[in-house]
Scaffold this active site. Structure first.
Site: not given
Ligand code: FPP
Length: 244
Positions: A24, A72
């Protein structure tokens, strides 16, 4: 001197057998530099390649990385496209330059939603790695922990309906056997660079007793030294698995 000693990582007996990483912070890394988010993902992909090889070298047996979640797809199409291009480039490079490698690449998640060209590379990689005996590298792509659990429940229901299994035979082992990670040990340690302290739908079933470690570094800045430090901290954690 052992490979681990040369690397600065703890000795193999103190390492997690299964390490998982939520990669991330790519977007923030790019934003800090005034770059498009795709540049952050490209930098993140380079770090992924370096860290995966390092994990294999120091003796990690299983590495799972979160590359693309079921959520996503809601990102702008150009960002999704850039990620798909990076996945394709990585697999093309692996198939071309690392044919003699020992890392066993696997994919977890529903990869049927990706373009055909990527699905073909996934199938080719899957086959090429079939007999490899080194570190298992699970790349989570279009992966969601809840979706994985629903998929396992559906598979068990189908088996029960077909008379292959009675409801009373459904136990934790039977359930785990229907997950993408069937046959693999659960993760011992989950790292999340970028400072966020959430699992974000990652390995929900498998993480029951995992040590979770948020790290204050963005993924594109993550180094082997950061990993060594996290592994050293893990080696000092006391894991009780519900006991005393
Ligand atoms: C999260 O950062 C990262 C992703 C959604 C993509 C992760 C993918 C890579 C690191 C590339 C991997 C490549 C291969 C070849 C497997 P973010 O974009 O959510 O960052 P932010 O929270 O700072 O916006």
């Amino acid at each position: 001197m052992s490979k681990a000693a040369q690397s600065g990582a703890p000795a193999p007996e103190y390492l997690p057998r299964h390490l998982a990483i939520i990669m991330d912070g790519n977007g923030r890394w790019a934003q800090q530099r005034g770059l498009p988010r795709s540049a952050g993902h490209a930098a993140g992909a380079a770090v992924f390649k370096k860290i995966a090889r390092y994990c294999s070298r120091i003796g990690i047996r299983y590495l799972t990385v979160y590359a693309f979640s079921t959520e996503n797809w809601t990102r702008p199409p150009e960002e999704v496209g850039a990620l798909i291009t990076l996945f394709k480039e990585y697999l093309e490079e692996s198939l071309r330059d690392f044919r003699d490698d020992d890392i066993k690449v696997r994919f977890i998640g529903d990869t049927t939603r990706f373009p055909k060209s990527l699905q073909e590379l996934i199938a080719e990689t899957w086959e090429l790695c079939e007999n490899r005996t080194g570190m298992v590298l699970n790349i989570a792509m279009n992966y969601g922990g809840r979706a994985e659990i629903v998929r396992a429940a559906r598979a068990l229901a189908e088996k029960a309906k077909a008379g292959l299994l009675s409801p009373g035979e459904i136990d934790e082992a039977a359930f785990a056997g229907e997950l993408y990670t069937a046959g693999q040990p659960d993760p011992d340690l989950i790292l999340r660079p970028s400072g966020e302290e959430r699992l974000s739908n990652f390995l929900l079933w498998q993480s029951a007793y995992a040590e979770f470690m948020p790290l204050d570094v963005l993924w594109p800045d993550f180094t082997e030294k950061d990993l060594d430090e996290a592994l050293a901290a893990f080696a000092h954690r006391s894991r009780r698995f519900g006991g005393v």
